[in-house]
Motif scaffolding. Structure first.
Motif, mmCIF file in Angstrom:
data_model
loop_
_atom_site.group_PDB
_atom_site.id
_atom_site.type_symbol
_atom_site.label_atom_id
_atom_site.label_comp_id
_atom_site.label_asym_id
_atom_site.label_seq_id
_atom_site.Cartn_x
_atom_site.Cartn_y
_atom_site.Cartn_z
ATOM 1 N N LEU A 245 1.804 9.381 -5.653
ATOM 2 C CA LEU A 245 2.285 10.718 -5.307
ATOM 3 C C LEU A 245 3.326 11.198 -6.314
ATOM 4 C CD1 LEU A 245 2.587 10.423 -1.416
ATOM 5 C CD2 LEU A 245 0.949 11.809 -2.716
ATOM 6 N N GLN A 246 4.217 10.285 -6.738
ATOM 7 C CA GLN A 246 5.207 10.663 -7.734
ATOM 8 C C GLN A 246 4.546 11.075 -9.051
ATOM 9 O OE1 GLN A 246 7.922 7.391 -8.138
ATOM 10 N NE2 GLN A 246 8.903 7.735 -6.130
ATOM 11 N N GLY A 247 3.471 10.320 -9.470
ATOM 12 C CA GLY A 247 2.741 10.680 -10.695
ATOM 13 C C GLY A 247 2.071 12.029 -10.570
ATOM 14 N N THR A 248 1.477 12.316 -9.381
ATOM 15 C CA THR A 248 0.814 13.602 -9.155
ATOM 16 C C THR A 248 1.811 14.744 -9.208
ATOM 17 O OG1 THR A 248 -0.817 12.474 -7.761
ATOM 18 C CG2 THR A 248 -0.642 14.887 -7.564
ATOM 19 N N VAL A 249 2.979 14.519 -8.592
ATOM 20 C CA VAL A 249 4.027 15.555 -8.604
ATOM 21 C C VAL A 249 4.481 15.839 -10.023
ATOM 22 C CG1 VAL A 249 6.404 16.068 -7.916
ATOM 23 C CG2 VAL A 249 4.791 15.103 -6.259
ATOM 24 N N GLN A 250 4.684 14.766 -10.816
ATOM 25 C CA GLN A 250 5.098 14.958 -12.201
ATOM 26 C C GLN A 250 4.027 15.711 -12.995
ATOM 27 O OE1 GLN A 250 6.026 11.103 -13.764
ATOM 28 N NE2 GLN A 250 7.950 10.889 -12.566
ATOM 29 N N GLU A 251 2.732 15.388 -12.756
ATOM 30 C CA GLU A 251 1.641 16.050 -13.463
ATOM 31 C C GLU A 251 1.581 17.530 -13.100
ATOM 32 O OE1 GLU A 251 -3.237 15.651 -13.948
ATOM 33 O OE2 GLU A 251 -2.081 14.179 -12.792
ATOM 34 N N ILE A 252 1.755 17.830 -11.801
ATOM 35 C CA ILE A 252 1.745 19.225 -11.363
ATOM 36 C C ILE A 252 2.925 19.976 -11.971
ATOM 37 C CG2 ILE A 252 2.017 20.744 -9.354
ATOM 38 C CD1 ILE A 252 0.483 18.617 -7.745
ATOM 39 N N PHE B 125 0.827 -1.201 0.000
ATOM 40 C CA PHE B 125 0.000 0.000 0.000
ATOM 41 C C PHE B 125 0.866 1.259 0.000
ATOM 42 C CE2 PHE B 125 -2.124 3.361 2.438
ATOM 43 C CZ PHE B 125 -3.221 3.605 1.612
ATOM 44 N N MET B 126 1.955 1.239 0.814
ATOM 45 C CA MET B 126 2.855 2.389 0.867
ATOM 46 C C MET B 126 3.547 2.603 -0.472
ATOM 47 S SD MET B 126 4.551 1.822 4.643
ATOM 48 C CE MET B 126 5.781 3.062 4.342
ATOM 49 N N ALA B 127 3.919 1.492 -1.139
ATOM 50 C CA ALA B 127 4.583 1.611 -2.442
ATOM 51 C C ALA B 127 3.630 2.180 -3.486
ATOM 52 C CB ALA B 127 5.120 0.238 -2.881
ATOM 53 N N GLN B 128 2.360 1.708 -3.488
ATOM 54 C CA GLN B 128 1.378 2.219 -4.451
ATOM 55 C C GLN B 128 1.097 3.696 -4.192
ATOM 56 O OE1 GLN B 128 -1.990 -0.372 -3.987
ATOM 57 N NE2 GLN B 128 -1.026 -2.080 -5.138
ATOM 58 N N THR B 129 0.979 4.056 -2.920
ATOM 59 C CA THR B 129 0.713 5.457 -2.573
ATOM 60 C C THR B 129 1.884 6.339 -3.013
ATOM 61 O OG1 THR B 129 -0.580 4.734 -0.665
ATOM 62 C CG2 THR B 129 0.167 7.040 -0.693
#
Length: 213
Positions: A189-196, A181-185
């Motif tokens: 988060l990394q995908g969201t940061v890249q999108e932002i 779960f921590m790895a998926q989260t």
């Protein structure tokens, strides 16, 4: 004086026979010179008691020097004979005599071929010893590295035990599921940061273009 090397005699006496003879020669010369000097002083003292003898100190010195030359010549001739006697009879080791530390060679004589074989075997054993010593050092280095790795693994296992204990205390029994779960989260988060970040760069580019217009 003889200059023939006498290595075996030097090994036995712990000094060269020529050096011994040279010291004897110098010692005799010194004593001879001192003796004539004393004789000269006695003659001069006697002359002082005979003021009318008609002999000067310079004449006495010339006579003493002449006598010293004569005696020294005779002494050198005698010393040459003594040197020959000492070198041949006293300070000479016969060729058929072995020193105690060399008698093992008489008991176990070896040919040159056997000596060369033993020399090659000794070189081979020395090379094997160096190779084994190097291999031993390599193994010891690997063991030390394994010990360090084992200590790190023990720390990691202790950390996992602590994490598992914390998860159990908070109602999460499956530690593997928690890490998944921590790895998926983290991935989300990394995908969201890249999108932002992309949106930020796009917005910055639009603002730049508008200012240019």
């Amino acid at each position: 004086m003889s200059i023939t090397p006498m290595c075996y005699e030097t090994q036995f006496f712990e000094f060269t026979p020529q050096t011994c003879i040279l010291r004897m020669y110098i010692s005799f010369q010194d004593h001879l010179f001192d003796m004539l000097r004393i004789v000269e002083s006695v003659i001069l003292n006697k002359m002082e008691k005979l003021p009318d003898c008609g002999i000067s100190q310079l004449e006495v010195r010339k006579s003493t020097t002449k006598y010293l030359t004569f005696v020294n010549k005779c002494f050198n001739q005698l010393f040459q004979k003594m040197e020959t006697c000492l070198l041949k009879l006293v300070l000479n080791i016969p060729r058929n005599v072995l020193l105690p530390e060399d008698r093992v060679q008489e008991l176990y004589p070896d040919s040159k071929e056997k000596f060369d074989t033993l020399h090659r075997e000794a070189k081979s054993l020395e090379a094997q010893y160096k190779a084994e010593a190097l291999a031993t050092q390599t193994l010891l280095a690997e063991l030390e590295e394994q010990r360090v790795v084992q200590a790190e693994l023990a720390k990691i296992l202790t950390w996992f035990d602590g994490m598992d204990k914390i998860c159990r205390e908070h109602g999460n029994i499956d530690l593997l599921e928690s890490f998944t779960f921590m790895a998926q989260t983290s991935k989300k988060l990394q995908g969201t940061v890249q999108e932002i970040d992309l949106k930020h760069k796009k917005l910055k580019l639009d603002v730049t273009c508008k200012k240019a217009v």
